[in-house]
Design a protein around this motif. Structure first.
Motif, PDB file in Angstrom:
ATOM      1  N   PRO A 182      14.485  -5.905  -9.917  1.00 46.84           N
ATOM      2  CA  PRO A 182      12.671  -5.547 -10.526  1.00 46.84           C
ATOM      3  C   PRO A 182      11.774  -5.788 -10.102  1.00 46.84           C
ATOM      4  CG  PRO A 182      14.106  -6.467 -12.217  1.00 46.84           C
ATOM      5  CD  PRO A 182      15.105  -6.577 -12.104  1.00 46.84           C
ATOM      6  N   ASP A 183      10.701  -5.551 -10.664  1.00 50.40           N
ATOM      7  CA  ASP A 183       9.823  -6.104  -9.640  1.00 50.40           C
ATOM      8  C   ASP A 183      10.126  -8.107 -10.119  1.00 50.40           C
ATOM      9  OD1 ASP A 183       8.663  -3.603  -9.138  1.00 50.40           O
ATOM     10  OD2 ASP A 183       7.552  -3.733 -11.023  1.00 50.40           O
ATOM     11  N   SER A 186      11.307 -11.791 -12.349  1.00 49.51           N
ATOM     12  CA  SER A 186      12.326 -11.849 -13.372  1.00 49.51           C
ATOM     13  C   SER A 186      12.887 -12.405 -12.010  1.00 49.51           C
ATOM     14  CB  SER A 186      12.990 -10.974 -13.835  1.00 49.51           C
ATOM     15  OG  SER A 186      13.040 -10.001 -12.448  1.00 49.51           O
ATOM     16  N   ASP A 187      13.097 -12.779 -11.313  1.00 45.96           N
ATOM     17  CA  ASP A 187      13.552 -13.288 -10.499  1.00 45.96           C
ATOM     18  C   ASP A 187      15.520 -13.420 -10.722  1.00 45.96           C
ATOM     19  OD1 ASP A 187      14.328 -15.799  -8.759  1.00 45.96           O
ATOM     20  OD2 ASP A 187      14.808 -17.300 -10.261  1.00 45.96           O
ATOM     21  N   ARG A 188      15.307 -12.205 -10.659  1.00 49.01           N
ATOM     22  CA  ARG A 188      17.316 -11.866 -10.068  1.00 49.01           C
ATOM     23  C   ARG A 188      18.311 -11.841  -9.214  1.00 49.01           C
ATOM     24  NH1 ARG A 188      18.137  -8.870 -15.704  1.00 49.01           N
ATOM     25  NH2 ARG A 188      16.866  -8.986 -17.306  1.00 49.01           N
ATOM     26  N   ASP A 214       6.016   0.261  -6.711  1.00 53.16           N
ATOM     27  CA  ASP A 214       5.467  -0.027  -7.615  1.00 53.16           C
ATOM     28  C   ASP A 214       4.317  -0.955  -7.690  1.00 53.16           C
ATOM     29  OD1 ASP A 214       6.739   1.761  -9.753  1.00 53.16           O
ATOM     30  OD2 ASP A 214       8.023   0.134 -10.310  1.00 53.16           O
ATOM     31  N   THR A 215       4.308  -1.268  -6.717  1.00 51.20           N
ATOM     32  CA  THR A 215       2.506  -1.975  -6.444  1.00 51.20           C
ATOM     33  C   THR A 215       2.116  -1.612  -4.898  1.00 51.20           C
ATOM     34  OG1 THR A 215       4.163  -3.531  -5.695  1.00 51.20           O
ATOM     35  CG2 THR A 215       4.357  -4.154  -7.388  1.00 51.20           C
ATOM     36  N   ASP A 216       1.255  -2.620  -4.782  1.00 47.55           N
ATOM     37  CA  ASP A 216       0.776  -2.405  -3.424  1.00 47.55           C
ATOM     38  C   ASP A 216       1.524  -3.226  -2.154  1.00 47.55           C
ATOM     39  OD1 ASP A 216      -1.518  -0.820  -4.952  1.00 47.55           O
ATOM     40  OD2 ASP A 216      -2.830  -2.488  -5.250  1.00 47.55           O
ATOM     41  N   GLU A 277      12.117  -9.058  -3.152  1.00 46.96           N
ATOM     42  CA  GLU A 277      10.333 -10.088  -3.117  1.00 46.96           C
ATOM     43  C   GLU A 277       9.516  -9.159  -2.999  1.00 46.96           C
ATOM     44  OE1 GLU A 277       9.229 -14.031  -1.220  1.00 46.96           O
ATOM     45  OE2 GLU A 277      10.987 -12.474  -0.030  1.00 46.96           O
ATOM     46  N   PHE A 278       8.071  -8.683  -4.289  1.00 42.71           N
ATOM     47  CA  PHE A 278       6.947  -7.808  -3.982  1.00 42.71           C
ATOM     48  C   PHE A 278       7.140  -6.993  -4.704  1.00 42.71           C
ATOM     49  CE2 PHE A 278       6.963 -10.822  -0.067  1.00 42.71           C
ATOM     50  CZ  PHE A 278       5.712 -11.689  -0.148  1.00 42.71           C
TER      51      PHE A 278
END
Length: 292
Positions: A182-183, A186-188, A214-216, A277-278
């Protein structure tokens, strides 16, 4: 008067010596029982050799199956002739030869001393190319994450991060499910130690992956092969192979194919390690094969 006597004595001695030599010569010439060559110097092999040579050697295999060396163990010899059975020869104290191919070759050493007495020793050398065992292919547990949440168990390492999620969203996996990162926040991570690598072999680790916009920021997906570690500070030092994929290059429309080429080095066990990342990322369908 004394000088005249001395001169007479000297001349008399010389005349007697000459007469003796003449007498011996006539006697030898007239008497066939006398060996005229009895006083000649001996030729090679004409007198008994009290320390005759004895040839011997031991065989030493080289790193290359075609290369052999021979350690001279002869005694009482000063000259050597090596014949290697393939047409090659040498005259050094020790022998060495590179054979042209597999086969059985008879190696002969002739050892000779200063009196010309020789000794020979032979030994067969069987040249065989060694069989190269096939490169081992390690088994990846749950490579396609198709058993739902149970697929996460082989991929856990709580010391390095949280466990992956499992996705069933259409287009983000092959088969029944895939792994979801995930984004960030969450450090997965995914981490699986796999064994039975053949040391010093080149392998290919392939997989499918995808980003979700999901992000810029442009997301990154990192896939590494590590020697075993439970300390985040040691990850870089323990990395034997690594590759990073970027969202702006890979796109977000469909699963892409990723490949990591690495060499196992001296290791028989290595870990697959991946994280993002990101932006949200997905990974699925791990497969490993040997390239040499």
């Amino acid at each position: 008067m004394k000088n005249i006597n001395r001169l007479v004595n000297f001349v008399s001695q010389k005349l007697l010596a000459i007469l003796l030599i003449i007498t011996l010569s006539i006697t030898v010439a007239c008497d066939p029982s006398i060996d005229a060559l009895a006083f000649d110097l001996p030729e090679a092999n004409s007198q008994e050799d009290l320390t005759p040579p004895s040839a011997a050697f031991s065989v030493v295999e080289g790193n290359d199956y075609l290369t052999y060396s021979f350690s001279n163990q002869s005694v009482s010899a000063t000259m050597y002739l090596w014949e290697y059975g393939d047409g090659n020869s040498s005259t050094g104290i020790d022998g060495a030869n590179i054979y042209p191919d597999e086969g059985t070759y008879t190696v002969t050493l002739t050892a000779t001393d200063n009196l010309g007495v020789s000794s020979t020793y032979s030994e067969e050398v069987v040249v065989v190319e060694p069989e190269i065992p096939p490169t081992l292919i390690p088994v990846i547990l749950e490579p396609g994450f198709d058993n739902g949440n149970d697929s996460r168990d082989p991929w856990r390492n709580s010391s390095l991060g949280g466990v992956i999620q499992i996705t069933g969203s259409s287009g983000y996996y092959e088969g029944s499910n895939g792994a979801k990162l995930p984004d960030p926040g969450s450090d997965r991570i995914g981490y699986q130690m796999i064994s039975e690598f053949t040391p010093n072999k080149t392998y290919s680790l392939s997989f499918k992956y995808r980003f979700k916009n999901d992000t810029d920021d442009n997301g990154l997906l990192h896939v590494k092969m590590l020697t075993e570690t439970n300390d985040p500070a040691d990850i870089e030092a323990n990395t034997v192979g690594s590759i990073t994929f970027s969202e702006d290059v890979a796109g977000v429309e469909a699963l892409a194919t990723g490949t990591l080429i690495f060499n196992s080095g001296a290791n028989s066990s290595l870990a697959i390690f991946f994280y993002n990342e990101f932006d949200e990322a997905y990974i699925d369908s791990f497969e490993i094969e040997a390239l040499d």
